[in-house]
Design an enzyme around this catalytic site. Structure first.
Site, PDB file in Angstrom:
ATOM      1  N   HIS A   1      -8.475  -6.362   4.697  1.00  0.00           N
ATOM      2  CA  HIS A   1      -8.633  -5.595   5.495  1.00  0.00           C
ATOM      3  C   HIS A   1      -9.211  -4.893   6.602  1.00  0.00           C
ATOM      4  O   HIS A   1     -10.829  -3.960   6.235  1.00  0.00           O
ATOM      5  CB  HIS A   1      -7.453  -4.104   5.706  1.00  0.00           C
ATOM      6  CG  HIS A   1      -5.805  -4.740   5.077  1.00  0.00           C
ATOM      7  ND1 HIS A   1      -5.346  -3.269   4.709  1.00  0.00           N
ATOM      8  CD2 HIS A   1      -5.540  -5.545   5.557  1.00  0.00           C
ATOM      9  CE1 HIS A   1      -3.714  -3.843   4.889  1.00  0.00           C
ATOM     10  NE2 HIS A   1      -4.259  -4.900   5.266  1.00  0.00           N
TER      11      HIS A   1
ATOM     12  N   LYS B   1      -7.184   2.669  -2.665  1.00  0.00           N
ATOM     13  CA  LYS B   1      -7.926   3.775  -1.666  1.00  0.00           C
ATOM     14  C   LYS B   1      -8.656   4.332  -2.435  1.00  0.00           C
ATOM     15  O   LYS B   1      -8.171   4.969  -3.271  1.00  0.00           O
ATOM     16  CB  LYS B   1      -6.187   3.813  -0.797  1.00  0.00           C
ATOM     17  CG  LYS B   1      -7.410   4.868   0.402  1.00  0.00           C
ATOM     18  CD  LYS B   1      -5.939   5.270   1.307  1.00  0.00           C
ATOM     19  CE  LYS B   1      -6.296   6.164   2.386  1.00  0.00           C
ATOM     20  NZ  LYS B   1      -5.359   6.139   3.749  1.00  0.00           N
TER      21      LYS B   1
ATOM     22  N   HIS C   1     -11.905   2.310   2.637  1.00  0.00           N
ATOM     23  CA  HIS C   1     -11.455   2.751   1.580  1.00  0.00           C
ATOM     24  C   HIS C   1     -12.440   2.615   0.342  1.00  0.00           C
ATOM     25  O   HIS C   1     -11.856   3.206  -0.252  1.00  0.00           O
ATOM     26  CB  HIS C   1      -9.905   1.637   1.150  1.00  0.00           C
ATOM     27  CG  HIS C   1      -8.706   1.612   1.706  1.00  0.00           C
ATOM     28  ND1 HIS C   1      -7.454   1.286   1.210  1.00  0.00           N
ATOM     29  CD2 HIS C   1      -8.616   2.120   2.963  1.00  0.00           C
ATOM     30  CE1 HIS C   1      -7.149   1.121   2.462  1.00  0.00           C
ATOM     31  NE2 HIS C   1      -7.266   2.467   3.396  1.00  0.00           N
TER      32      HIS C   1
ATOM     33  N   TRP D   1       0.707  -0.885   0.101  1.00  0.00           N
ATOM     34  CA  TRP D   1      -0.063  -0.246  -0.089  1.00  0.00           C
ATOM     35  C   TRP D   1       0.848   1.151  -0.109  1.00  0.00           C
ATOM     36  O   TRP D   1       1.770   1.316   0.897  1.00  0.00           O
ATOM     37  CB  TRP D   1      -0.966   0.047   0.885  1.00  0.00           C
ATOM     38  CG  TRP D   1      -1.463   1.815   1.211  1.00  0.00           C
ATOM     39  CD1 TRP D   1      -2.592   1.803   0.169  1.00  0.00           C
ATOM     40  CD2 TRP D   1      -1.029   2.503   1.977  1.00  0.00           C
ATOM     41  NE1 TRP D   1      -2.289   3.235   0.870  1.00  0.00           N
ATOM     42  CE2 TRP D   1      -1.859   3.737   1.469  1.00  0.00           C
ATOM     43  CE3 TRP D   1      -0.508   2.943   3.560  1.00  0.00           C
ATOM     44  CZ2 TRP D   1      -2.702   4.676   2.210  1.00  0.00           C
ATOM     45  CZ3 TRP D   1      -0.006   3.612   3.844  1.00  0.00           C
ATOM     46  CH2 TRP D   1      -1.489   5.308   3.742  1.00  0.00           C
TER      47      TRP D   1
ATOM     48  N   ASP E   1     -12.018   6.908   6.907  1.00  0.00           N
ATOM     49  CA  ASP E   1     -11.248   5.789   7.169  1.00  0.00           C
ATOM     50  C   ASP E   1     -11.192   6.108   8.102  1.00  0.00           C
ATOM     51  O   ASP E   1      -9.399   6.135   8.062  1.00  0.00           O
ATOM     52  CB  ASP E   1      -9.998   5.797   5.522  1.00  0.00           C
ATOM     53  CG  ASP E   1      -9.477   4.926   5.627  1.00  0.00           C
ATOM     54  OD1 ASP E   1      -9.534   3.458   6.696  1.00  0.00           O
ATOM     55  OD2 ASP E   1      -7.907   4.424   4.967  1.00  0.00           O
TER      56      ASP E   1
ATOM     57  N   GLU F   1      -2.931  -2.792  -2.651  1.00  0.00           N
ATOM     58  CA  GLU F   1      -3.903  -2.245  -1.367  1.00  0.00           C
ATOM     59  C   GLU F   1      -4.186  -0.604  -2.671  1.00  0.00           C
ATOM     60  O   GLU F   1      -3.803  -0.097  -2.585  1.00  0.00           O
ATOM     61  CB  GLU F   1      -4.641  -2.466  -0.295  1.00  0.00           C
ATOM     62  CG  GLU F   1      -4.710  -2.009   0.845  1.00  0.00           C
ATOM     63  CD  GLU F   1      -4.103  -1.976   2.207  1.00  0.00           C
ATOM     64  OE1 GLU F   1      -3.307  -1.691   2.404  1.00  0.00           O
ATOM     65  OE2 GLU F   1      -5.420  -1.070   2.843  1.00  0.00           O
TER      66      GLU F   1
ATOM     67  N   ASP G   1      -7.417  -4.372  10.156  1.00  0.00           N
ATOM     68  CA  ASP G   1      -6.449  -2.859   9.611  1.00  0.00           C
ATOM     69  C   ASP G   1      -7.108  -1.339  10.325  1.00  0.00           C
ATOM     70  O   ASP G   1      -7.925  -1.037   9.909  1.00  0.00           O
ATOM     71  CB  ASP G   1      -6.467  -2.661   7.990  1.00  0.00           C
ATOM     72  CG  ASP G   1      -5.287  -0.960   7.884  1.00  0.00           C
ATOM     73  OD1 ASP G   1      -4.424  -0.971   8.894  1.00  0.00           O
ATOM     74  OD2 ASP G   1      -4.990  -1.276   6.890  1.00  0.00           O
TER      75      ASP G   1
ATOM     76  N   ASP H   1      -9.645  -2.963   1.341  1.00  0.00           N
ATOM     77  CA  ASP H   1      -9.409  -2.339   2.670  1.00  0.00           C
ATOM     78  C   ASP H   1     -11.036  -2.347   3.011  1.00  0.00           C
ATOM     79  O   ASP H   1     -11.574  -0.678   2.323  1.00  0.00           O
ATOM     80  CB  ASP H   1      -8.731  -1.824   3.534  1.00  0.00           C
ATOM     81  CG  ASP H   1      -8.797  -0.856   4.337  1.00  0.00           C
ATOM     82  OD1 ASP H   1      -9.661  -0.553   5.170  1.00  0.00           O
ATOM     83  OD2 ASP H   1      -7.438  -0.548   4.726  1.00  0.00           O
TER      84      ASP H   1
ATOM     85  N   ASP I   1     -10.096   3.825  11.028  1.00  0.00           N
ATOM     86  CA  ASP I   1      -9.966   2.969  11.380  1.00  0.00           C
ATOM     87  C   ASP I   1      -9.991   2.266  12.991  1.00  0.00           C
ATOM     88  O   ASP I   1      -9.512   2.554  13.325  1.00  0.00           O
ATOM     89  CB  ASP I   1      -7.931   2.881  11.741  1.00  0.00           C
ATOM     90  CG  ASP I   1      -7.451   2.944   9.648  1.00  0.00           C
ATOM     91  OD1 ASP I   1      -7.558   1.328   9.263  1.00  0.00           O
ATOM     92  OD2 ASP I   1      -6.817   3.969   9.289  1.00  0.00           O
TER      93      ASP I   1
HETATM   94  C1  RNT Z   1      -4.110   3.196   4.635  1.00  0.00           C
HETATM   95  C2  RNT Z   1      -4.260   1.182   4.580  1.00  0.00           C
HETATM   96  C3  RNT Z   1      -2.747   1.000   5.452  1.00  0.00           C
HETATM   97  C4  RNT Z   1      -2.389   0.555   6.492  1.00  0.00           C
HETATM   98  C5  RNT Z   1      -1.334  -0.213   6.749  1.00  0.00           C
HETATM   99  C6  RNT Z   1      -0.850   0.684   7.798  1.00  0.00           C
HETATM  100  O1  RNT Z   1      -4.718   3.469   4.151  1.00  0.00           O
HETATM  101  O2  RNT Z   1      -5.401   0.583   5.125  1.00  0.00           O
HETATM  102  O3  RNT Z   1      -3.316  -0.634   4.717  1.00  0.00           O
HETATM  103  O4  RNT Z   1      -3.287   1.372   7.323  1.00  0.00           O
HETATM  104  O5  RNT Z   1      -0.413  -0.628   6.154  1.00  0.00           O
HETATM  105 ZN    ZN Z   2      -5.861  -1.319   4.883  1.00  0.00          ZN
END
Ligand code: RNT
Ligand code: ZN
Length: 427
Positions: free
Chosen positions: A295, A236, A271, A193, A303, A234, A335, A268, A305
């Protein structure tokens, strides 16, 4: 793992026996669900333990449009502290799981090691530790952020020298990933990523994507043993300071993974546009891509998290994996990074939530649902889905925890509170 402290109670509860009967009446085999659950490792991300700081240097600042908010005391500041915390986490998780490492978490012995010179030896102590606690395996990620050369892009940077630095870092990361896979005898996923993006409207959207494709071709040029190693990319949509354009978008990486044919695509959950369903993408992606990396995350309005919960979007993801028979082609990773609550609780609650979502999916009255749908009886389909929402999954979950010598119910919070009192509060 021989790691559990809580004494296992002798026999399953009465509630479990009743639950088995309830599920049986709906054509669901609880034992087979428990077997699949036990055989499905979750790749737990190391970075929840220290707010994505890593061990390159003290007080690293997180950049790249990702952010851990909160300042809860007790965060791990050394590799030993992080491992000590992880040992408690794994003890409180039923089943055998994996650890997902980022390159910045290497054991650099206090010496500066730049990202393009990392080697398997910097992860040797992680392998020893992971084996000693009985991990299923490890996964890996190049860290293309929080670095002076990542401020204006990495693999898509207009400056060839900067691109090449990050290409070398990703190449080194793949070799470490393959090494981890070989050492554990399970397949390591190395996920790329990058934060390359633009805050404001760019004029040229093409150039950076052409450069990214060329860089990725170099990154993936070396053939590694597919038995031990799987690459993933990955995508986004946006991030903080990256609102207008992301080079590695969904379409870009889906196309790239398909072009190569042996690269997994990483979805993810944070994302995409908040109204999009990640779950709905799974069957489309796996119609064409060989493998999927997830993720699992919980984006709240962006996003963000947040810690994974067993909420509707998360349940929908696992339903798709089970209904589509995709578990064998999917690597499940987490994640998220929440610094506002006890970080160990965040790890444990989120991982158990993912496992619970999987269990709920495995306990769906699938046969009856398929039959109802096939015969066009959509009222029955709806009734069955509604019925599923109130089935006694809790009793089955507690039995799963009991069989794995792990606290059921809220028991894990007692152990976390004791650890906070005895260890975290003294840091
Ligand atoms: C970032 C991505 C990525 C990170 C990690 C730390 O938006 O989701 O995967 O969160 O690699
Ligand atoms: Zn991620």
């Amino acid at each position: 793992m021989s790691k559990k402290t809580s004494a296992r109670s002798a026999a399953p509860s009465k509630a479990f026996a009743t639950a088995v009967e309830t599920y049986q009446a709906l054509g669901v085999d609880v034992e087979s669900a428990l077997k699949t659950l036990a055989a499905t490792p979750i790749s737990m991300h190391c970075w929840q333990g220290d707010d994505v700081a890593g061990f390159e240097k003290a007080d690293a600042t997180l950049t790249g449009g990702i952010q851990a908010t909160g300042n809860y005391p007790g965060k791990a500041r050394t590799i030993d502290q992080l491992r000590q915390d992880l040992e408690l986490v794994y003890k409180l998780l039923p089943g055998k799981h994996r650890l997902n490492l980022h390159a910045i978490y290497g054991d650099f012995g206090g010496k500066p090691v730049d990202r393009d010179t990392i080697e398997p030896k910097h992860f040797a102590s992680w392998i020893d530790w992971g084996k000693s606690v009985g991990l299923h395996g490890m996964d890996f990620n190049p860290s293309c952020f929080s670095h002076p050369l990542s401020a204006d892009g990495t693999l898509s940077h207009p400056d060839k020298r900067i691109r090449e630095f990050w290409i070398r870092h990703c190449q080194a990361s793949r070799r470490i990933g393959a090494h981890l896979g070989k050492k554990f005898g399970t397949r390591t996923v190395t996920n790329v990523w990058i934060p390359d993006a633009s805050k404001d409207t760019p004029f040229d959207r093409v150039g950076p994507r052409k450069r990214l494709e060329a860089s990725l071709d170099k990154v993936f040029a070396e053939k590694l043993n597919a038995k031990h190693h799987l690459d993933a990319v990955e995508s986004k949509l946006f991030g903080i300071g990256a609102e207008s354009y992301t080079v590695g978008s969904h379409e870009f990486y889906l196309g790239y993974a398909l072009k190569r044919g042996n690269v997994a695509y990483c979805l993810d959950a944070g994302h995409f546009h908040p109204t999009e369903s990640l779950a709905d993408k799974i069957s489309s992606v796996l119609q064409f891509a060989p493998a999927l990396l997830l993720h699992v995350s919980r984006g709240v309005r962006w996003d963000s998290d947040h810690v994974v919960n067993c909420d509707d979007p998360t349940k929908a993801i696992f339903e798709e994996l089970v209904r589509g028979d995709f578990l064998g082609r999917t690597a499940i990773g987490l994640d998220y990074f929440d610094a506002s609550i006890n970080r160990i609780a965040a790890w444990v609650i989120g991982t158990r939530a993912a496992q619970k979502a999987l269990l709920i999916a495995l306990l769906e009255p699938a046969k009856l649902l398929r039959d109802a749908e096939k015969s066009g009886n959509h009222a029955l389909r709806m009734a069955l889905l509604e019925e599923s929402r109130a089935l006694p999954v809790g009793a089955v979950w507690d039995e799963f925890c009991r069989r794995h010598d792990t606290p059921g119910g809220l028991g894990f919070m007692t152990e976390i509170a004791a650890y906070e009192r005895d260890v975290l509060s003294k840091r």
